[in-house]
Design a protein around this motif. Structure first.
Motif, PDB file in Angstrom:
ATOM      1  N   GLY A 151       0.847  -1.181   0.000  1.00  0.00           N
ATOM      2  CA  GLY A 151       0.000   0.000   0.000  1.00  0.00           C
ATOM      3  C   GLY A 151       0.886   1.235   0.000  1.00  0.00           C
ATOM      4  O   GLY A 151       2.111   1.146  -0.122  1.00  0.00           O
TER       5      GLY A 151
ATOM      6  N   ARG B 189      -9.197   5.526  -2.453  1.00  0.00           N
ATOM      7  CA  ARG B 189      -9.523   5.404  -1.027  1.00  0.00           C
ATOM      8  C   ARG B 189      -9.277   6.756  -0.375  1.00  0.00           C
ATOM      9  O   ARG B 189     -10.193   7.521  -0.167  1.00  0.00           O
TER      10      ARG B 189
ATOM     11  N   GLU C 178       0.072  -3.632   6.416  1.00  0.00           N
ATOM     12  CA  GLU C 178      -1.009  -4.359   5.758  1.00  0.00           C
ATOM     13  C   GLU C 178      -2.395  -3.874   6.152  1.00  0.00           C
ATOM     14  O   GLU C 178      -3.387  -4.589   5.952  1.00  0.00           O
ATOM     15  N   GLY C 179      -2.512  -2.679   6.730  1.00  0.00           N
ATOM     16  CA  GLY C 179      -3.828  -2.131   7.009  1.00  0.00           C
ATOM     17  C   GLY C 179      -4.338  -2.440   8.407  1.00  0.00           C
ATOM     18  O   GLY C 179      -3.646  -3.039   9.233  1.00  0.00           O
TER      19      GLY C 179
ATOM     20  N   SER D  84      -4.066  -5.770  10.356  1.00  0.00           N
ATOM     21  CA  SER D  84      -2.666  -6.191  10.282  1.00  0.00           C
ATOM     22  C   SER D  84      -2.341  -7.486  11.024  1.00  0.00           C
ATOM     23  O   SER D  84      -2.382  -7.537  12.260  1.00  0.00           O
TER      24      SER D  84
ATOM     25  N   ASP E  10      -2.092   2.257   8.707  1.00  0.00           N
ATOM     26  CA  ASP E  10      -3.328   1.764   9.325  1.00  0.00           C
ATOM     27  C   ASP E  10      -3.075   0.579  10.242  1.00  0.00           C
ATOM     28  O   ASP E  10      -3.887   0.305  11.129  1.00  0.00           O
TER      29      ASP E  10
END
Length: 582
Positions: free
Chosen positions: A19, A50, A173-174, A177, A294
Protein backbone atom coordinates in the motif's frame (compact mmCIF):
# COMPACT_ATOMS: atom_id res chain seq x y z
CA UNK A 1 -1.03 -28.87 -1.04
CA UNK A 2 1.91 -26.54 -0.32
CA UNK A 3 5.45 -27.22 -1.46
CA UNK A 4 8.39 -25.67 0.36
CA UNK A 5 11.11 -23.81 -1.49
CA UNK A 6 14.13 -24.58 0.68
CA UNK A 7 16.05 -21.50 -0.49
CA UNK A 8 15.92 -18.48 1.84
CA UNK A 9 16.09 -15.03 0.26
CA UNK A 10 18.19 -12.66 2.36
CA UNK A 11 17.46 -8.96 2.65
CA UNK A 12 17.78 -6.21 5.26
CA UNK A 13 14.17 -5.03 5.62
CA UNK A 14 10.98 -6.94 4.83
CA UNK A 15 7.92 -4.77 4.23
CA UNK A 16 4.58 -6.59 4.31
CA UNK A 17 2.01 -4.73 2.25
CA UNK A 18 2.38 -2.75 -0.98
CA UNK A 19 0.00 0.00 0.00
CA UNK A 20 1.10 3.65 0.07
CA UNK A 21 2.94 3.38 3.40
CA UNK A 22 4.87 0.27 2.45
CA UNK A 23 5.75 1.72 -0.95
CA UNK A 24 6.93 5.02 0.52
CA UNK A 25 9.02 3.27 3.16
CA UNK A 26 10.58 1.13 0.42
CA UNK A 27 11.41 4.29 -1.56
CA UNK A 28 13.07 5.90 1.44
CA UNK A 29 15.11 2.82 2.28
CA UNK A 30 15.97 2.28 -1.38
CA UNK A 31 17.19 5.87 -1.58
CA UNK A 32 19.54 5.16 1.33
CA UNK A 33 20.90 2.06 -0.38
CA UNK A 34 19.27 -0.50 1.91
CA UNK A 35 18.17 -3.91 0.66
CA UNK A 36 14.38 -4.22 0.79
CA UNK A 37 11.82 -6.85 -0.15
CA UNK A 38 8.12 -5.90 -0.27
CA UNK A 39 5.62 -8.77 -0.01
CA UNK A 40 2.04 -8.13 -1.11
CA UNK A 41 -0.75 -10.71 -0.80
CA UNK A 42 -2.77 -9.27 -3.70
CA UNK A 43 -1.80 -9.80 -7.34
CA UNK A 44 -1.64 -6.07 -8.10
CA UNK A 45 -2.06 -2.61 -6.58
CA UNK A 46 -5.57 -1.55 -5.55
CA UNK A 47 -7.08 0.31 -8.51
CA UNK A 48 -9.90 2.32 -6.89
CA UNK A 49 -9.69 5.56 -4.84
CA UNK A 50 -9.52 5.40 -1.03
CA UNK A 51 -7.71 8.41 0.42
CA UNK A 52 -8.46 11.77 -1.20
CA UNK A 53 -6.38 14.31 0.77
CA UNK A 54 -2.61 14.87 0.52
CA UNK A 55 -0.99 17.51 2.73
CA UNK A 56 2.20 19.55 2.56
CA UNK A 57 4.16 17.30 4.91
CA UNK A 58 3.51 14.32 2.66
CA UNK A 59 4.45 16.29 -0.43
CA UNK A 60 7.74 17.17 1.24
CA UNK A 61 8.46 13.46 1.69
CA UNK A 62 7.52 12.84 -1.95
CA UNK A 63 10.01 15.60 -2.82
CA UNK A 64 12.71 13.92 -0.72
CA UNK A 65 12.43 10.64 -2.62
CA UNK A 66 12.43 12.46 -5.96
CA UNK A 67 8.90 11.69 -7.17
CA UNK A 68 7.27 15.12 -7.31
CA UNK A 69 7.15 15.21 -11.11
CA UNK A 70 5.31 11.87 -11.33
CA UNK A 71 2.90 12.59 -8.46
CA UNK A 72 1.86 16.20 -9.15
CA UNK A 73 -0.18 15.43 -12.32
CA UNK A 74 -2.57 13.44 -10.13
CA UNK A 75 -3.20 16.21 -7.57
CA UNK A 76 -5.14 19.45 -7.23
CA UNK A 77 -3.59 22.02 -4.85
CA UNK A 78 -5.49 24.40 -2.57
CA UNK A 79 -8.30 21.96 -1.91
CA UNK A 80 -10.91 24.01 -0.06
CA UNK A 81 -13.31 22.40 2.39
CA UNK A 82 -16.69 23.96 3.25
CA UNK A 83 -18.96 22.75 6.03
CA UNK A 84 -22.59 23.47 5.13
CA UNK A 85 -25.74 22.99 7.18
CA UNK A 86 -29.01 21.36 6.14
CA UNK A 87 -30.07 24.50 4.27
CA UNK A 88 -26.83 24.58 2.28
CA UNK A 89 -25.46 27.60 4.18
CA UNK A 90 -21.69 27.63 4.72
CA UNK A 91 -20.96 27.56 8.45
CA UNK A 92 -17.20 26.96 8.23
CA UNK A 93 -14.56 27.27 5.51
CA UNK A 94 -11.17 25.60 5.61
CA UNK A 95 -8.84 27.19 3.05
CA UNK A 96 -5.27 27.32 4.39
CA UNK A 97 -2.89 29.32 2.19
CA UNK A 98 0.33 28.83 4.09
CA UNK A 99 3.29 27.15 2.39
CA UNK A 100 5.94 27.05 5.12
CA UNK A 101 6.92 23.50 4.19
CA UNK A 102 7.40 24.38 0.53
CA UNK A 103 4.04 23.14 -0.78
CA UNK A 104 0.36 24.05 -0.57
CA UNK A 105 -1.13 22.91 2.72
CA UNK A 106 -3.85 20.74 1.15
CA UNK A 107 -4.22 18.81 -2.11
CA UNK A 108 -6.80 16.41 -3.41
CA UNK A 109 -5.36 13.40 -5.22
CA UNK A 110 -6.17 10.18 -7.01
CA UNK A 111 -4.70 7.52 -4.76
CA UNK A 112 -4.34 4.68 -7.29
CA UNK A 113 -2.27 6.94 -9.56
CA UNK A 114 -0.09 8.21 -6.70
CA UNK A 115 0.38 4.68 -5.36
CA UNK A 116 1.38 3.64 -8.88
CA UNK A 117 3.95 6.45 -8.99
CA UNK A 118 5.40 5.26 -5.67
CA UNK A 119 5.53 1.68 -6.97
CA UNK A 120 7.11 2.58 -10.30
CA UNK A 121 9.62 4.76 -8.45
CA UNK A 122 11.08 1.62 -6.90
CA UNK A 123 12.39 0.56 -10.30
CA UNK A 124 15.21 3.08 -9.74
CA UNK A 125 16.69 0.89 -7.02
CA UNK A 126 18.43 -2.40 -7.78
CA UNK A 127 18.31 -3.11 -4.04
CA UNK A 128 14.49 -3.14 -3.80
CA UNK A 129 12.16 -5.95 -4.89
CA UNK A 130 8.36 -6.17 -4.83
CA UNK A 131 6.64 -9.57 -4.92
CA UNK A 132 2.89 -9.67 -5.53
CA UNK A 133 0.82 -12.73 -4.72
CA UNK A 134 2.91 -13.44 -1.61
CA UNK A 135 0.72 -13.90 1.47
CA UNK A 136 2.77 -13.92 4.66
CA UNK A 137 1.44 -16.78 6.79
CA UNK A 138 3.93 -16.82 9.63
CA UNK A 139 6.96 -14.98 10.99
CA UNK A 140 9.72 -16.56 13.04
CA UNK A 141 11.77 -14.14 15.11
CA UNK A 142 15.10 -14.69 16.84
CA UNK A 143 17.76 -12.49 18.41
CA UNK A 144 19.19 -11.42 15.05
CA UNK A 145 16.13 -10.90 12.88
CA UNK A 146 13.03 -12.44 11.35
CA UNK A 147 12.13 -15.12 8.83
CA UNK A 148 8.83 -14.67 7.01
CA UNK A 149 7.06 -17.63 5.45
CA UNK A 150 4.91 -16.62 2.46
CA UNK A 151 2.50 -18.72 0.41
CA UNK A 152 2.56 -18.20 -3.36
CA UNK A 153 -0.12 -19.58 -5.70
CA UNK A 154 1.12 -21.26 -8.87
CA UNK A 155 -0.62 -21.50 -12.25
CA UNK A 156 -1.67 -25.08 -11.46
CA UNK A 157 -3.32 -23.91 -8.20
CA UNK A 158 -0.60 -25.47 -6.04
CA UNK A 159 1.00 -23.40 -3.29
CA UNK A 160 4.69 -22.82 -2.83
CA UNK A 161 6.04 -21.83 0.57
CA UNK A 162 8.83 -19.26 0.28
CA UNK A 163 11.08 -17.96 3.05
CA UNK A 164 12.54 -14.48 3.41
CA UNK A 165 15.13 -13.50 6.00
CA UNK A 166 15.67 -9.92 7.20
CA UNK A 167 16.97 -7.89 10.12
CA UNK A 168 13.60 -6.13 10.49
CA UNK A 169 10.02 -6.60 9.30
CA UNK A 170 7.56 -3.72 8.96
CA UNK A 171 3.86 -4.54 8.72
CA UNK A 172 1.98 -2.11 6.48
CA UNK A 173 -1.01 -4.36 5.76
CA UNK A 174 -3.83 -2.13 7.01
CA UNK A 175 -6.17 -2.10 9.99
CA UNK A 176 -6.47 -5.90 10.23
CA UNK A 177 -2.67 -6.19 10.28
CA UNK A 178 -1.47 -9.76 10.98
CA UNK A 179 1.88 -8.26 11.99
CA UNK A 180 0.25 -6.26 14.79
CA UNK A 181 -1.64 -9.34 15.91
CA UNK A 182 1.55 -11.44 15.93
CA UNK A 183 3.24 -8.75 17.99
CA UNK A 184 0.46 -9.11 20.55
CA UNK A 185 0.00 -5.38 21.11
CA UNK A 186 -3.25 -3.64 22.02
CA UNK A 187 -5.35 -1.69 19.50
CA UNK A 188 -7.37 0.65 21.69
CA UNK A 189 -10.05 3.08 20.61
CA UNK A 190 -13.54 3.29 19.16
CA UNK A 191 -15.41 1.91 16.18
CA UNK A 192 -18.62 3.98 16.09
CA UNK A 193 -21.66 2.09 14.87
CA UNK A 194 -22.35 4.73 12.23
CA UNK A 195 -21.93 3.35 8.71
CA UNK A 196 -21.36 5.30 5.50
CA UNK A 197 -21.93 4.61 1.84
CA UNK A 198 -19.11 5.81 -0.40
CA UNK A 199 -19.82 6.37 -4.09
CA UNK A 200 -17.09 7.19 -6.62
CA UNK A 201 -17.85 8.13 -10.22
CA UNK A 202 -15.91 9.07 -13.35
CA UNK A 203 -16.69 12.05 -15.60
CA UNK A 204 -17.73 14.29 -12.71
CA UNK A 205 -21.32 15.32 -13.48
CA UNK A 206 -21.02 18.48 -11.37
CA UNK A 207 -17.54 19.73 -12.23
CA UNK A 208 -17.21 21.94 -9.16
CA UNK A 209 -13.89 21.59 -7.33
CA UNK A 210 -13.19 21.21 -3.63
CA UNK A 211 -15.09 19.58 -0.74
CA UNK A 212 -18.54 20.09 0.75
CA UNK A 213 -19.29 18.48 4.12
CA UNK A 214 -23.04 18.41 4.44
CA UNK A 215 -24.02 18.62 8.10
CA UNK A 216 -27.62 17.83 7.17
CA UNK A 217 -29.51 16.32 10.13
CA UNK A 218 -31.73 14.33 7.73
CA UNK A 219 -28.72 12.53 6.26
CA UNK A 220 -25.18 13.94 6.60
CA UNK A 221 -23.17 13.71 3.38
CA UNK A 222 -19.87 14.55 1.73
CA UNK A 223 -19.31 15.71 -1.86
CA UNK A 224 -15.72 15.87 -3.11
CA UNK A 225 -14.34 17.02 -6.46
CA UNK A 226 -11.14 15.11 -7.30
CA UNK A 227 -8.50 15.26 -10.04
CA UNK A 228 -9.13 13.56 -13.40
CA UNK A 229 -12.86 14.38 -13.18
CA UNK A 230 -13.56 11.90 -10.39
CA UNK A 231 -16.24 12.77 -7.82
CA UNK A 232 -16.90 11.12 -4.48
CA UNK A 233 -20.02 11.21 -2.35
CA UNK A 234 -20.40 9.75 1.11
CA UNK A 235 -23.78 9.33 2.85
CA UNK A 236 -24.45 8.40 6.45
CA UNK A 237 -26.63 5.30 6.68
CA UNK A 238 -29.53 4.68 9.02
CA UNK A 239 -29.45 1.73 11.38
CA UNK A 240 -32.12 -0.26 9.54
CA UNK A 241 -30.50 0.09 6.11
CA UNK A 242 -28.64 -3.06 5.07
CA UNK A 243 -25.46 -3.15 2.97
CA UNK A 244 -27.26 -5.09 0.23
CA UNK A 245 -29.99 -2.48 0.16
CA UNK A 246 -27.80 0.63 0.06
CA UNK A 247 -25.46 -0.65 -2.64
CA UNK A 248 -28.35 -1.43 -4.97
CA UNK A 249 -28.19 0.93 -7.99
CA UNK A 250 -31.76 2.15 -7.50
CA UNK A 251 -31.09 3.04 -3.86
CA UNK A 252 -27.89 4.88 -4.80
CA UNK A 253 -29.71 6.79 -7.53
CA UNK A 254 -32.30 7.85 -4.97
CA UNK A 255 -29.51 9.04 -2.64
CA UNK A 256 -28.04 11.17 -5.42
CA UNK A 257 -31.25 12.68 -6.79
CA UNK A 258 -30.71 15.99 -4.94
CA UNK A 259 -27.07 16.15 -6.02
CA UNK A 260 -27.16 15.17 -9.70
CA UNK A 261 -29.75 15.90 -12.40
CA UNK A 262 -29.56 12.36 -13.80
CA UNK A 263 -28.03 9.79 -11.38
CA UNK A 264 -28.87 6.84 -13.63
CA UNK A 265 -26.40 8.02 -16.28
CA UNK A 266 -23.38 8.15 -13.97
CA UNK A 267 -20.21 6.16 -14.68
CA UNK A 268 -19.77 4.42 -11.33
CA UNK A 269 -16.34 3.34 -10.07
CA UNK A 270 -17.58 1.74 -6.85
CA UNK A 271 -20.35 1.69 -4.26
CA UNK A 272 -19.18 0.49 -0.87
CA UNK A 273 -20.19 0.60 2.81
CA UNK A 274 -17.60 1.38 5.46
CA UNK A 275 -17.41 2.20 9.16
CA UNK A 276 -15.14 4.85 10.67
CA UNK A 277 -12.60 3.70 13.24
CA UNK A 278 -10.47 5.55 15.78
CA UNK A 279 -7.83 3.16 17.11
CA UNK A 280 -4.14 3.16 17.95
CA UNK A 281 -1.67 0.40 18.79
CA UNK A 282 -0.10 0.28 22.25
CA UNK A 283 3.37 0.26 20.66
CA UNK A 284 4.62 0.46 17.08
CA UNK A 285 7.62 -1.78 17.69
CA UNK A 286 8.28 -5.11 19.37
CA UNK A 287 11.66 -6.72 18.84
CA UNK A 288 12.49 -6.96 15.13
CA UNK A 289 8.91 -6.30 14.01
CA UNK A 290 7.30 -2.89 13.53
CA UNK A 291 4.02 -1.54 12.18
CA UNK A 292 3.13 1.59 10.24
CA UNK A 293 0.11 3.28 8.71
CA UNK A 294 -3.33 1.76 9.32
CA UNK A 295 -1.64 -1.21 10.96
CA UNK A 296 -0.57 1.18 13.74
CA UNK A 297 -3.52 3.59 13.81
CA UNK A 298 -6.96 4.00 12.25
CA UNK A 299 -8.73 7.34 12.05
CA UNK A 300 -11.99 8.62 10.59
CA UNK A 301 -11.83 10.27 7.19
CA UNK A 302 -13.02 13.75 8.25
CA UNK A 303 -9.64 15.45 8.35
CA UNK A 304 -8.16 13.44 5.48
CA UNK A 305 -5.29 12.33 7.71
CA UNK A 306 -5.23 8.53 7.37
CA UNK A 307 -3.01 8.50 4.27
CA UNK A 308 -0.93 11.40 5.54
CA UNK A 309 -0.37 9.87 8.96
CA UNK A 310 1.00 6.79 7.22
CA UNK A 311 3.40 8.99 5.25
CA UNK A 312 4.56 10.54 8.52
CA UNK A 313 5.25 7.06 9.88
CA UNK A 314 7.35 6.13 6.85
CA UNK A 315 9.21 9.45 7.00
CA UNK A 316 10.03 8.96 10.67
CA UNK A 317 10.96 5.28 10.44
CA UNK A 318 12.89 5.19 7.17
CA UNK A 319 16.00 7.12 8.17
CA UNK A 320 16.12 5.37 11.55
CA UNK A 321 16.14 1.92 9.97
CA UNK A 322 18.84 3.10 7.57
CA UNK A 323 20.93 4.41 10.49
CA UNK A 324 20.65 1.16 12.45
CA UNK A 325 21.28 -1.17 9.51
CA UNK A 326 24.31 0.82 8.36
CA UNK A 327 25.79 0.47 11.85
CA UNK A 328 25.69 4.19 12.56
CA UNK A 329 23.19 3.87 15.42
CA UNK A 330 22.25 1.13 17.86
CA UNK A 331 19.05 -0.90 17.65
CA UNK A 332 17.49 1.07 20.52
CA UNK A 333 17.08 4.05 18.17
CA UNK A 334 14.00 2.27 16.80
CA UNK A 335 12.26 2.65 20.16
CA UNK A 336 12.00 6.37 19.43
CA UNK A 337 9.66 5.59 16.52
CA UNK A 338 6.77 4.89 18.93
CA UNK A 339 7.88 7.71 21.24
CA UNK A 340 7.67 10.25 18.44
CA UNK A 341 4.77 9.07 16.32
CA UNK A 342 2.22 7.68 18.78
CA UNK A 343 1.19 10.90 20.52
CA UNK A 344 0.59 12.84 17.32
CA UNK A 345 -1.33 9.97 15.72
CA UNK A 346 -3.55 9.88 18.80
CA UNK A 347 -4.12 13.65 18.54
CA UNK A 348 -5.18 13.32 14.89
CA UNK A 349 -7.57 10.48 15.78
CA UNK A 350 -9.16 12.57 18.56
CA UNK A 351 -9.53 15.60 16.28
CA UNK A 352 -11.06 13.52 13.48
CA UNK A 353 -13.51 11.87 15.86
CA UNK A 354 -14.55 15.24 17.29
CA UNK A 355 -14.97 16.81 13.86
CA UNK A 356 -17.07 13.85 12.75
CA UNK A 357 -19.38 14.19 15.74
CA UNK A 358 -20.07 17.81 14.73
CA UNK A 359 -20.93 16.84 11.14
CA UNK A 360 -23.21 13.90 11.86
CA UNK A 361 -25.49 15.54 14.42
CA UNK A 362 -29.13 14.58 13.89
CA UNK A 363 -30.74 15.86 17.11
CA UNK A 364 -32.69 19.03 16.08
CA UNK A 365 -31.79 21.01 19.19
CA UNK A 366 -28.10 20.14 18.90
CA UNK A 367 -28.12 21.07 15.19
CA UNK A 368 -29.64 24.50 15.93
CA UNK A 369 -27.08 25.11 18.68
CA UNK A 370 -24.21 24.15 16.36
CA UNK A 371 -25.40 26.34 13.48
CA UNK A 372 -26.06 29.30 15.77
CA UNK A 373 -22.66 29.02 17.42
CA UNK A 374 -20.97 28.82 14.00
CA UNK A 375 -22.75 31.96 12.81
CA UNK A 376 -21.67 33.90 15.90
CA UNK A 377 -18.07 32.68 15.79
CA UNK A 378 -17.73 33.57 12.12
CA UNK A 379 -18.26 37.21 13.09
CA UNK A 380 -14.85 37.23 14.76
CA UNK A 381 -11.95 37.40 12.23
CA UNK A 382 -9.49 35.65 14.53
CA UNK A 383 -11.85 32.74 15.10
CA UNK A 384 -12.75 32.56 11.42
CA UNK A 385 -9.09 32.46 10.37
CA UNK A 386 -8.40 29.79 13.02
CA UNK A 387 -10.58 27.41 11.01
CA UNK A 388 -9.81 28.80 7.55
CA UNK A 389 -6.04 28.51 8.01
CA UNK A 390 -6.37 25.06 9.60
CA UNK A 391 -4.59 26.16 12.76
CA UNK A 392 -6.77 23.73 14.72
CA UNK A 393 -4.83 20.84 13.18
CA UNK A 394 -2.12 19.70 15.62
CA UNK A 395 1.26 19.80 13.91
CA UNK A 396 3.67 17.07 15.00
CA UNK A 397 5.78 18.17 17.98
CA UNK A 398 8.07 15.54 19.40
CA UNK A 399 8.87 15.91 23.09
CA UNK A 400 10.72 12.61 23.47
CA UNK A 401 13.08 10.96 21.02
CA UNK A 402 16.00 12.10 18.87
CA UNK A 403 16.10 15.67 20.15
CA UNK A 404 17.72 17.89 22.74
CA UNK A 405 16.15 20.43 25.08
CA UNK A 406 17.37 23.90 23.99
CA UNK A 407 17.43 25.23 27.56
CA UNK A 408 19.17 22.40 29.43
CA UNK A 409 20.74 20.51 26.50
CA UNK A 410 19.30 17.30 27.96
CA UNK A 411 19.39 14.43 25.47
CA UNK A 412 16.20 12.64 24.47
CA UNK A 413 13.59 15.16 25.67
CA UNK A 414 12.61 18.70 24.75
CA UNK A 415 10.19 21.09 26.38
CA UNK A 416 8.02 23.38 24.31
CA UNK A 417 9.64 26.65 25.42
CA UNK A 418 13.14 28.05 25.73
CA UNK A 419 13.85 29.23 29.26
CA UNK A 420 16.95 31.26 30.05
CA UNK A 421 18.02 34.50 31.75
CA UNK A 422 20.40 35.30 28.91
CA UNK A 423 19.60 38.51 27.04
CA UNK A 424 19.19 36.84 23.59
CA UNK A 425 16.39 34.70 25.05
CA UNK A 426 14.79 37.42 27.17
CA UNK A 427 14.59 39.76 24.16
CA UNK A 428 13.40 37.19 21.63
CA UNK A 429 10.04 37.68 19.96
CA UNK A 430 9.38 33.96 20.07
CA UNK A 431 10.61 31.57 22.76
CA UNK A 432 8.53 28.61 21.53
CA UNK A 433 11.14 25.96 20.94
CA UNK A 434 11.70 24.86 17.32
CA UNK A 435 13.08 21.54 18.59
CA UNK A 436 10.85 18.59 17.82
CA UNK A 437 8.94 20.32 15.02
CA UNK A 438 9.44 20.33 11.29
CA UNK A 439 11.78 23.02 9.97
CA UNK A 440 10.29 25.38 7.36
CA UNK A 441 11.24 24.94 3.73
CA UNK A 442 11.73 28.31 2.06
CA UNK A 443 13.37 29.13 -1.25
CA UNK A 444 16.98 30.24 -1.68
CA UNK A 445 19.58 31.20 -4.25
CA UNK A 446 22.86 29.29 -4.39
CA UNK A 447 25.61 28.28 -6.78
CA UNK A 448 23.31 25.41 -7.78
CA UNK A 449 20.59 27.73 -9.07
CA UNK A 450 18.00 30.36 -8.27
CA UNK A 451 14.85 30.14 -6.13
CA UNK A 452 15.49 26.55 -5.03
CA UNK A 453 13.63 24.77 -2.25
CA UNK A 454 15.77 24.12 0.81
CA UNK A 455 15.60 20.31 0.71
CA UNK A 456 16.65 20.18 -2.93
CA UNK A 457 19.87 21.98 -2.01
CA UNK A 458 20.83 20.40 1.31
CA UNK A 459 20.16 16.75 0.40
CA UNK A 460 18.44 13.95 2.31
CA UNK A 461 20.52 13.43 5.45
CA UNK A 462 21.63 15.36 8.53
CA UNK A 463 22.18 19.09 8.10
CA UNK A 464 23.69 21.77 10.31
CA UNK A 465 22.36 25.24 9.46
CA UNK A 466 23.96 28.43 10.79
CA UNK A 467 22.52 31.85 10.14
CA UNK A 468 24.97 34.50 8.93
CA UNK A 469 28.12 32.62 9.91
CA UNK A 470 30.52 29.95 8.75
CA UNK A 471 29.77 26.69 10.64
CA UNK A 472 33.49 25.93 10.62
CA UNK A 473 34.21 29.19 12.41
CA UNK A 474 31.79 28.53 15.28
CA UNK A 475 32.31 24.78 15.79
CA UNK A 476 35.60 23.30 17.06
CA UNK A 477 37.43 20.63 15.10
CA UNK A 478 36.29 17.92 17.51
CA UNK A 479 32.65 18.72 16.69
CA UNK A 480 33.38 18.90 12.97
CA UNK A 481 34.95 15.44 13.13
CA UNK A 482 31.80 14.06 14.75
CA UNK A 483 29.71 15.66 12.01
CA UNK A 484 31.91 13.98 9.41
CA UNK A 485 31.10 10.64 11.00
CA UNK A 486 27.41 11.53 10.96
CA UNK A 487 27.61 12.46 7.28
CA UNK A 488 26.12 15.89 7.99
CA UNK A 489 26.04 18.73 5.50
CA UNK A 490 27.22 22.15 6.70
CA UNK A 491 25.07 25.06 5.52
CA UNK A 492 25.41 28.81 5.96
CA UNK A 493 22.34 30.94 5.23
CA UNK A 494 23.00 34.63 4.62
CA UNK A 495 21.05 37.54 3.16
CA UNK A 496 21.22 37.40 -0.64
CA UNK A 497 23.29 40.62 -0.58
CA UNK A 498 26.11 38.69 1.15
CA UNK A 499 25.92 35.42 -0.77
CA UNK A 500 28.62 35.97 -3.40
CA UNK A 501 31.00 37.32 -0.74
CA UNK A 502 30.30 34.32 1.52
CA UNK A 503 30.85 31.85 -1.30
CA UNK A 504 34.35 33.28 -1.80
CA UNK A 505 35.12 33.52 1.92
CA UNK A 506 33.87 30.06 2.95
CA UNK A 507 35.51 26.90 1.62
CA UNK A 508 33.83 24.41 -0.70
CA UNK A 509 32.68 22.19 2.17
CA UNK A 510 30.15 24.86 3.15
CA UNK A 511 26.92 25.21 1.18
CA UNK A 512 26.01 28.89 1.10
CA UNK A 513 22.36 29.83 0.61
CA UNK A 514 21.15 33.34 -0.15
CA UNK A 515 17.88 34.30 1.55
CA UNK A 516 16.47 36.42 -1.29
CA UNK A 517 12.90 36.44 0.09
CA UNK A 518 13.77 37.45 3.67
CA UNK A 519 11.51 34.72 5.10
CA UNK A 520 14.39 32.81 6.67
CA UNK A 521 15.87 35.98 8.19
CA UNK A 522 12.50 36.71 9.79
CA UNK A 523 12.37 33.16 11.20
CA UNK A 524 15.83 33.46 12.77
CA UNK A 525 15.19 37.05 13.89
CA UNK A 526 12.25 35.89 16.00
CA UNK A 527 14.13 33.07 17.75
CA UNK A 528 17.31 32.89 19.86
CA UNK A 529 18.52 29.82 17.94
CA UNK A 530 20.91 30.75 15.09
CA UNK A 531 22.25 27.17 14.88
CA UNK A 532 19.94 24.34 13.79
CA UNK A 533 20.66 20.62 13.72
CA UNK A 534 18.25 19.18 11.15
CA UNK A 535 17.38 15.48 11.03
CA UNK A 536 16.90 13.56 7.77
CA UNK A 537 13.12 13.78 8.21
CA UNK A 538 13.41 17.61 8.39
CA UNK A 539 12.56 17.78 12.09
CA UNK A 540 14.76 19.89 14.33
CA UNK A 541 16.88 17.75 16.67
CA UNK A 542 18.68 20.69 18.26
CA UNK A 543 18.56 24.50 18.19
CA UNK A 544 20.93 26.78 20.09
CA UNK A 545 23.20 29.77 20.30
CA UNK A 546 26.44 29.16 18.44
CA UNK A 547 28.53 28.67 21.58
CA UNK A 548 26.15 25.94 22.74
CA UNK A 549 26.73 24.07 19.47
CA UNK A 550 29.27 21.47 20.71
CA UNK A 551 27.23 20.50 23.78
CA UNK A 552 24.04 20.34 21.72
CA UNK A 553 25.71 18.10 19.15
CA UNK A 554 27.00 15.72 21.82
CA UNK A 555 23.51 15.45 23.30
CA UNK A 556 22.03 14.77 19.86
CA UNK A 557 24.51 11.95 19.26
CA UNK A 558 23.54 10.50 22.61
CA UNK A 559 19.83 10.68 21.78
CA UNK A 560 20.58 9.17 18.37
CA UNK A 561 22.33 6.19 20.00
CA UNK A 562 25.29 7.05 17.78
CA UNK A 563 27.80 4.22 17.95
CA UNK A 564 30.96 6.30 17.84
CA UNK A 565 30.77 9.79 19.28
CA UNK A 566 34.19 10.67 17.85
CA UNK A 567 33.11 10.06 14.28
CA UNK A 568 31.86 6.84 12.70
CA UNK A 569 33.75 5.25 9.81
CA UNK A 570 32.65 6.52 6.42
CA UNK A 571 31.10 3.16 5.51
CA UNK A 572 28.63 3.59 8.38
CA UNK A 573 26.98 6.54 6.65
CA UNK A 574 24.04 5.02 4.74
CA UNK A 575 24.61 4.64 1.02
CA UNK A 576 22.59 7.00 -1.14
CA UNK A 577 22.99 9.96 1.20
CA UNK A 578 22.89 13.14 -0.89
CA UNK A 579 24.58 16.35 0.03
CA UNK A 580 27.19 15.30 2.61
CA UNK A 581 29.84 17.97 2.97
CA UNK A 582 32.60 15.48 3.55
Amino acid sequence: MAYTDTAVQETEVLIVGAGPVGLMLANILGMYGRKVVVLEAMDQLIDYPRGVGLDDESFRTIQTVGLVDTVRPHTSPQHIMRLVNGAGKVILTNNPKTDEFGWDRKHSFIQPEVDKALYEGLARFDNVEVHFGHRVENVEEDANGVTAIALVSQDDDTLVERRFRAQYLVGCEGGKSPTRKRMGVSFEGESPSTRWLVVDVNNDPLGTPNVFLGADPKRPYVSIGLPHAVRRWEFMLLDHETEEQVTDPEFVNQMLKDHVPDPASLDYIRRRVFTHHGRIAGTFRKGHQLIAGDAAHLMPVWMGQGWNSGMRDATNLGWKLASVISGQASDSLLDTYTDERSEHAKSMIDLSMTFGSVIKLTNPAAVVARDTASSVLNLFPQVKSYFSDMRFKPMPRYTKGVLVDPSTRTAGTAKGRIISKMIPVLTANNTVSPVGVQFPQYRFNSEAGKNLLLDDVVGNWWTVIVWGNNPKDVLPEASLEKLRGLGAKLVAIVPETQREWAEKYMDEEITVLGDHTGRMKKWFDDRPTPMIFLRPDRFVAGACLNQHGPATLDAILSALKFKDGTGAPADQVPAGVRGSSY
